[in-house]
Design an enzyme around this catalytic site. Structure first.
Site, short mmCIF file in Angstrom:
data_model
loop_
_atom_site.label_atom_id
_atom_site.label_comp_id
_atom_site.label_asym_id
_atom_site.label_seq_id
_atom_site.Cartn_x
_atom_site.Cartn_y
_atom_site.Cartn_z
N HIS A 243 49.83 31.85 42.23
CA HIS A 243 48.38 31.97 42.16
C HIS A 243 47.78 31.25 40.93
CE1 HIS A 243 48.80 35.28 45.10
NE2 HIS A 243 49.64 35.86 44.29
O1 RIB Z 1 46.14 38.55 43.32
C1 RIB Z 1 46.88 37.71 42.46
C2 RIB Z 1 46.33 37.76 41.07
O2 RIB Z 1 46.42 39.10 40.56
C3 RIB Z 1 47.13 36.90 40.08
O3 RIB Z 1 46.29 36.47 39.06
C4 RIB Z 1 48.14 37.88 39.56
O4 RIB Z 1 48.63 37.49 38.27
C5 RIB Z 1 47.31 39.11 39.45
O5 RIB Z 1 46.56 39.03 38.23
#
Ligand code: RIB
Ligand code: CA
Length: 315
Positions: A243
């Site tokens: 992500h």
């Molecule tokens: O949903 C994914 C996000 O939530 C990413 O940034 C992960 O690190 C958590 O913070």
């Protein structure tokens, strides 16, 4: 070379936040003004220790480090140890690095940095719940014109949610913060699950990272080995979605991504759909676009960039 881009990084490490930091901390393209920790994946006490450890691993203890908000603006903190492990960066061993946090709070640091910036100068990268960024905007709205752009990981539209059927974790944890950020009327580049689920890690990519002969790449591979396990089970994929590195990859190589200007609103009332980001991708309303929504990515180019940048570390 173009002048380095002044950047504030706000995050909640998290293994994927860690890889985002690894991509950012040796990039000559950035002038990183500071890193602020926010409560999210794990409590603030853990995310604040993790930014110290990660800066130390990258030998970037020159970058000022700050602790920000310990809970969302108006909600009880929800964390995700079940994904990231108890420390938030399981895969690497915790230790007490020499580099300390600054006394100043993360929110005050963001406000102070914006105060000193020129109009349209400061890039904010946010990869956790948006509490710190929103509090800075709320406390000092007169400084919003200093923000050049906000590049954030959060939200979900066609992909559905990852913490509820409707919501992505960062936005779910603090939907009120997201609402403040979405209303700031500055350029926002939003990397939600629609795009981050297209950069799932894989055994061959982790093996390639592990082959890179430096401590940062080894730490990255160790964290990915841990981080992959949960999402691999959940999605039946070989690895986890990377992500947070999408934000830095976009700043380094925007052509890797396909973006669309959309109107985006966030649900703050319903418990069922709390944190849902209603991205008007097909422009079915007459609402003015307030974000650039990432909807596609060159996966191989993304991982090639990640490996190239990890390989630049000397130790
Ligand atoms: O949903 C994914 C996000 O939530 C990413 O940034 C992960 O690190 C958590 O913070
Ligand atoms: Ca994160």
């Amino acid at each position: 070379m173009r002048q380095a881009l002044p950047v504030i990084i706000d995050c909640d490490p998290g293994q994927d936040d860690a890889l985002m930091l690894f991509m950012a901390l040796n990039a000559p393209e950035f002038d990183i003004k500071g890193i602020t920790a926010v409560a999210g994946n794990v409590p603030l006490s853990a995310t604040a220790l993790n930014i110290r450890i990660l800066a130390d691993i990258c030998n970037r203890v020159d970058v000022p480090l700050f602790a920000g908000a310990a809970q969302p603006i108006s909600r009880k903190l929800v964390t995700a140890e079940y994904v990231h492990g108890k420390t938030g960066i399981d895969g690497v061993d915790l230790y007490e690095p020499e580099v300390k946090l600054q006394e100043q709070s993360g929110v005050d640091f963001i406000i102070q940095t914006l105060t000193q910036a020129a109009d349209n100068e400061m890039t904010i990268v946010a990869t956790g719940p948006l509490t710190n960024v929103a509090l800075a905007i709320k406390q000092a709205p007169e400084l919003v014109p200093k923000i050049k752009q906000i590049v954030l990981m959060g939200g979900a539209m066609f992909e559905g949610g990852n913490i509820t059927p409707s919501a992505e974790f960062n936005i779910y944890v603090d939907p009120e913060a997201c609402q403040i950020v979405l209303g700031c009327e500055r350029p926002i580049y939003m990397f939600g699950l629609d795009v981050t689920h297209k950069v799932m890690s894989s055994t061959d990519r982790v093996a390639a990272i592990r082959k890179i002969d430096n401590n940062v790449a080894r730490a990255a591979a160790d964290m990915l080995d841990f981080f992959d396990r949960y999402d691999a089970l959940k999605y039946g994929s070989e690895g986890a979605p990377l992500h947070d590195p999408c934000t830095i990859a976009f700043l380094l190589k925007p052509e890797l991504f396909k973006m669309k200007a959309c109107a985006c609103q966030v649900e703050t009332h319903s418990e069922l759909t709390r944190g849902h980001t209603a991205v008007d991708f097909w422009h079915v309303t007459d609402k003015e676009p307030n974000i650039h929504w990432a909807y596609d990515v060159d996966r191989e180019g993304f991982f090639d960039l990640l490996e190239q940048r990890l390989a630049l570390y000397e130790n």
